[in-house]
Motif scaffolding. Structure first.
Motif, PDB file in Angstrom:
ATOM      1  N   GLY A 152       0.847  -1.187   0.000  1.00  0.00           N
ATOM      2  CA  GLY A 152       0.000   0.000   0.000  1.00  0.00           C
ATOM      3  C   GLY A 152       0.880   1.233   0.000  1.00  0.00           C
ATOM      4  N   ARG A 176      -1.297   0.044  -6.810  1.00  0.00           N
ATOM      5  CA  ARG A 176      -2.215  -0.386  -7.869  1.00  0.00           C
ATOM      6  C   ARG A 176      -1.568  -0.380  -9.247  1.00  0.00           C
ATOM      7  NH1 ARG A 176      -8.097   2.423  -6.649  1.00  0.00           N
ATOM      8  NH2 ARG A 176      -8.583   1.254  -4.746  1.00  0.00           N
ATOM      9  N   LEU A 190      -0.324  -6.010  -6.850  1.00  0.00           N
ATOM     10  CA  LEU A 190      -0.704  -7.068  -5.913  1.00  0.00           C
ATOM     11  C   LEU A 190      -0.369  -8.457  -6.442  1.00  0.00           C
ATOM     12  CD1 LEU A 190      -4.116  -6.029  -4.298  1.00  0.00           C
ATOM     13  CD2 LEU A 190      -1.931  -6.429  -3.150  1.00  0.00           C
ATOM     14  N   LEU A 205       1.620  -3.151   6.369  1.00  0.00           N
ATOM     15  CA  LEU A 205       0.333  -3.143   5.684  1.00  0.00           C
ATOM     16  C   LEU A 205      -0.299  -1.767   5.862  1.00  0.00           C
ATOM     17  CD1 LEU A 205      -0.949  -6.645   6.838  1.00  0.00           C
ATOM     18  CD2 LEU A 205       0.120  -6.054   4.661  1.00  0.00           C
ATOM     19  N   ILE A 207      -2.445  -0.585   3.187  1.00  0.00           N
ATOM     20  CA  ILE A 207      -3.287  -0.616   1.996  1.00  0.00           C
ATOM     21  C   ILE A 207      -4.754  -0.477   2.383  1.00  0.00           C
ATOM     22  CG2 ILE A 207      -3.621  -3.137   1.976  1.00  0.00           C
ATOM     23  CD1 ILE A 207      -3.131  -2.999  -1.088  1.00  0.00           C
ATOM     24  N   SER A 212     -10.644  -6.746  -2.979  1.00  0.00           N
ATOM     25  CA  SER A 212      -9.424  -7.419  -3.429  1.00  0.00           C
ATOM     26  C   SER A 212      -8.362  -7.517  -2.341  1.00  0.00           C
ATOM     27  CB  SER A 212      -8.843  -6.700  -4.649  1.00  0.00           C
ATOM     28  OG  SER A 212      -8.448  -5.384  -4.314  1.00  0.00           O
ATOM     29  N   THR A 213      -8.508  -6.755  -1.256  1.00  0.00           N
ATOM     30  CA  THR A 213      -7.491  -6.789  -0.199  1.00  0.00           C
ATOM     31  C   THR A 213      -7.997  -7.413   1.098  1.00  0.00           C
ATOM     32  OG1 THR A 213      -8.052  -4.557   0.588  1.00  0.00           O
ATOM     33  CG2 THR A 213      -6.360  -4.742  -1.124  1.00  0.00           C
ATOM     34  N   LEU A 216      -6.034 -10.333   2.687  1.00  0.00           N
ATOM     35  CA  LEU A 216      -4.905 -10.354   1.757  1.00  0.00           C
ATOM     36  C   LEU A 216      -3.787 -11.257   2.270  1.00  0.00           C
ATOM     37  CD1 LEU A 216      -3.740  -9.031  -0.858  1.00  0.00           C
ATOM     38  CD2 LEU A 216      -2.734  -7.285   0.631  1.00  0.00           C
ATOM     39  N   ILE A 239      -7.489  -7.017   6.717  1.00  0.00           N
ATOM     40  CA  ILE A 239      -6.451  -7.272   5.717  1.00  0.00           C
ATOM     41  C   ILE A 239      -5.769  -8.612   6.012  1.00  0.00           C
ATOM     42  CG2 ILE A 239      -4.259  -6.443   4.767  1.00  0.00           C
ATOM     43  CD1 ILE A 239      -6.471  -4.604   3.985  1.00  0.00           C
TER      44      ILE A 239
END
Length: 327
Positions: A152, A176, A190, A205, A207, A212-213, A216, A239
């Motif tokens: 992130g 991204r 990712l 972390l 992010i 999508s996370t 994660l 996360i």
């Protein structure tokens, strides 16, 4: 020509310094209202007439009928995360901006503090001294030359990297786009997460939480981490998979983890609780989601939020716009 002043509504209990900063930035062009000061019978009218609303957790601060009045308005989050926003209940024509980076400095300072405390064993050496043990010559670890993986690479990630470069650390990052102008040793998307996890001595972390996370870090990839690495979560609890993290810490005594943002917290859930006894682990450290809370932090967040509202009111060009993909 008649100049019609805009109306800006603040929907949460705001600190005085942040409120003063918002009024300083917007006072010449807008009338600013605090929702707490609005009588119940006038709420609909004030919401409907507002051009911009500064919020923290809008689905708790407004009911669904009030949120339907957001049509055509600009919603500025005071905080970075928008994972608590139920965007499916918002009108389609509403503009929303997050406040990412507003708390970057204090959170980055917190991260550096955790890293130094972990590898230089500041707290454990103090406890030994307190118990009468003079442990002068057992070596601790220098962080010079270590690799930090920042998952992130936004405001918090970039500020943290800036601080850690001073210590001679290598920076690997995930964002991204897989691109940055910053001087890093590696930048990826990712899809390259496992590479960063496997090569990092420290994983941060920072992010945003979205589809999508979520989870994660999980049972499928947590063992990619070095068995003596440190993982720090200043993002959102979800996360990381709780079971995966707990089992990893239990299985690897030299591994360490620090959680500032938890899975269940009083403000969002009503109480603090975990599914596993993390606080009983000797290689775990936690804090009550206060990494951003320093004197003056809310003032800066207020300034950044207000400047973005000003950009919307004056030229309809706000930054940090949110899309459905952000959830």
């Amino acid at each position: 020509m008649t100049f019609h002043r805009k109306k800006v509504l603040i929907s949460f209990k705001i600190s005085k310094d942040a409120n003063d900063e918002i009024n300083k930035v917007l006072g010449d062009i807008a009338d600013i209202y605090l929702l707490d000061n609005i009588e119940s019978k006038d709420r609909f009218k004030v919401i409907k007439e507002s051009h911009a609303i500064i919020v923290t957790r809008p689905n708790k601060e407004f009911n669904d009928e009030e949120i339907s009045l957001f049509s055509g308005k600009f919603i500025q989050s005071f905080i970075s995360g928008i994972d608590s926003f139920q965007l499916n209940k918002f009108p389609k024509d509403v503009l929303i901006s997050h406040n990412g980076g507003a708390f970057a400095e204090p959170i980055a300072e917190y991260i550096v503090g955790i890293i130094l405390n972990s590898f230089r064993e500041l707290n454990s050496r103090y406890l030994k001294l307190k118990n009468g043990e003079w442990d002068q010559f057992s070596p601790t670890k220098s962080i010079y030359g270590m690799t930090c993986g920042i998952i992130g690479y936004g405001g918090i990630g970039k500020k943290t990297a800036q601080y850690l470069r001073v210590f001679g650390m290598n920076i690997m990052a995930i964002n991204r786009s897989g691109y940055t102008k910053d001087k890093v040793n590696f930048i990826g998307k990712l899809s390259e997460l496992d590479k960063v996890l496997s090569l990092s001595d420290i994983v941060i972390l920072s992010i945003g939480l979205n589809q999508s996370t979520r989870m994660l870090i999980n049972e499928n990839n947590i063992n990619v981490l070095k068995k003596n690495s440190l993982i720090i979560n200043v993002a959102r609890g979800s996360i990381i998979n709780q079971k995966a993290l707990y089992n990893w810490l239990k299985a690897n005594s030299e591994a360490r983890a620090c959680i500032d943002s938890w899975w269940r917290e009083p403000i969002t859930h009503g109480d603090f609780n975990t599914e596993y006894p993390f606080l009983d682990l000797p290689n775990f450290f936690g804090s009550p989601h206060n990494s951003a809370i320093t004197k003056g932090a809310f003032k800066k967040a207020g300034y950044q939020a207000a400047e973005n509202v000003k950009s919307f009111l004056e030229n309809s060009n706000p930054e940090r716009l949110v899309t459905l993909n952000d959830q």
